[in-house]
Motif scaffolding. Structure first.
Motif: not given
Length: 435
Positions: A288-295, A313-317, A402-404
């Motif tokens: 799984v390859y992902y890109v996330v962002s935020g504060l 990839g849900y756990n890591r996200l 994914a973000a919970g």
């Protein structure tokens, strides 16, 4: 009954021939050197002698005849220190004049002699660059006895400084560092991650310290990157944002979801909660390859984080969401073995070339780097044979899961224009090419 005790006079009588032989050797040595004995005081006393040049000095006969190399000199050389110094001074003067002529230095003799007492004449020297100094024959050689490369002290200092500053310029080019302030004998350098260092050019140790691996903080970051890669080989994700120490535990989570402390020096065991032998090739691949962002809750900065995981990839996200990185921009599942790692390496190297500096660790970057991250992902996939890129709309429900944060849809900031996902059919078609 006869007394067998040895009396002092008996010892003297037995030693007398030997003492006479040693004194005879001493006289022969004096004759070979052309010395005249003005006052003799036996073997152990100081004997006053005069050499053929008229120099008067004292020697000990016993030391002279029992030392293989008297005064540290070869027996074929003069044992008179003043005569020896005269020869030495003459040789040094020839070297000094030759070096001065080669460098265009003007020498003017003075009435002074140097402080070492060997008799070197002190010269007032002026080089073509205007440096004024005092030179003697001793200055024609280094402390190792080798001819000096530059005779003028001022020019020598300038050459060493130029050498040091040239090394600094080379380091700046290799490491993309910048000079904050330049001094006569030093320069303050800021590495591309903002760490300040001072390079000194007026000493051999200072010039030796000018090298591309000068930044210890960046070196620890590279060590941390190596640690992360080794952990990924075991199916382990390191949760720490920076390197601690080889013998200290780093927060980590295995592919089975167990959180534990991972010590870099004891990585072979892997997760202590997983059965032994589980890491014998049965670790789920990073697919799984992902890109996330935020504060980012750690730095308080708007951050983008590209990364890899396993399964969906849900756990890591979810872990990233807990850290504040709640917006998912890209999630590619089902990548063939090794492809996710190769993609991650390509993107991180591309961000480095673009000049992006991580905000923490080695995979967290300013939010402004998001566009470059997505572009690099597209570039990498475009270069893979058999793959085609197609932008699709990602299901917002999957992102929320994914973000919970299923109860707070407003926290998701999905940019459909940049959320480019590649069809799994394409990936399966090229699986054989990437294994």
């Amino acid at each position: 009954m006869t007394d067998s005790r040895v009396e002092p006079w008996d010892v003297h009588a037995e030693a007398a021939p030997h003492i006479s032989a040693l004194l005879n050797l001493f006289h022969q040595a004096c004759q070979r050197q052309g010395w005249t004995i003005t006052e003799g005081r036996g073997l152990t006393g100081w004997t006053e002698v005069q050499c053929s040049a008229g120099h008067e000095f004292s020697v000990t006969a016993l030391d002279l005849v029992t030392t293989p190399r008297p005064f540290g000199l070869d027996p074929s050389e003069s044992w008179c220190k003043k005569c020896y110094n005269a020869v030495w001074v003459a040789e040094c003067l020839v070297r000094l004049e030759s070096a001065a002529q080669a460098e265009g230095i003007k020498l003017t003799a003075t009435d002074e002699r140097d402080e070492f007492g060997e008799g070197h004449v002190v010269f007032a020297a002026t080089c073509p660059k205007g440096h004024r100094s005092q030179l003697s024959g001793r200055d024609a050689r280094s402390w190792r006895g080798e001819p000096v490369d530059i005779l003028c002290p001022g020019c020598r200092v300038a050459a060493r400084a130029a050498e040091g500053f040239a090394k600094i310029e080379q380091v700046l080019r290799e490491t993309r560092s910048t000079v904050v302030k330049r001094y006569r004998n030093a320069a303050e350098v800021r590495c591309r991650r903002g760490h300040l260092h001072t390079f000194y050019v007026d000493s051999p140790d200072g010039r030796d310290a000018i090298r591309s691996d000068f930044c210890g903080d960046c070196g620890r970051l590279a060590q941390f990157q190596e640690f992360l890669e080794q952990a990924k080989d075991l199916g382990i994700t390191v949760l720490e944002s920076q390197w601690i120490a080889k013998s200290r535990a780093h927060r980590a989570v295995c592919f089975a979801g167990h959180e534990f402390g991972l010590i870099p020096n004891k990585m072979k065991r892997g997760c202590p909660e997983c059965p032994r032998g589980m890491y014998g090739g049965t670790v789920p691949p990073h697919d799984v390859y992902y890109v996330v962002s935020g504060l980012d809750a750690t730095t308080g900065k708007e951050t983008v984080k590209p990364g890899i995981s396993s399964g969906k990839g849900y756990n890591r996200l979810r872990q990233h969401a807990e850290d504040g990185l709640k917006a998912q921009h890209l999630r590619i599942q089902g990548l063939p073995l090794g492809m996710a790692r190769a993609l991650e390496t390509f993107v991180l190297a591309g961000l480095d070339r673009e000049g992006w500096v991580s905000t923490r660790g080695v995979e967290y970057f300013p939010a402004a780097a998001l566009t470059d991250v997505i572009d690099l992902v597209g570039e990498w996939f475009t270069d893979q044979p058999g793959l085609s890129t197609r932008p699709i709309v990602v299901d917002a429900g999957d992102i929320l899961e994914a973000a919970g944060t299923t109860g707070s849809p407003d926290v998701v900031d999905l940019d459909v224009d940049t959320a480019v996902v590649f069809d799994s059919d394409d990936l399966r078609a090229v699986a054989a090419l990437t294994r």
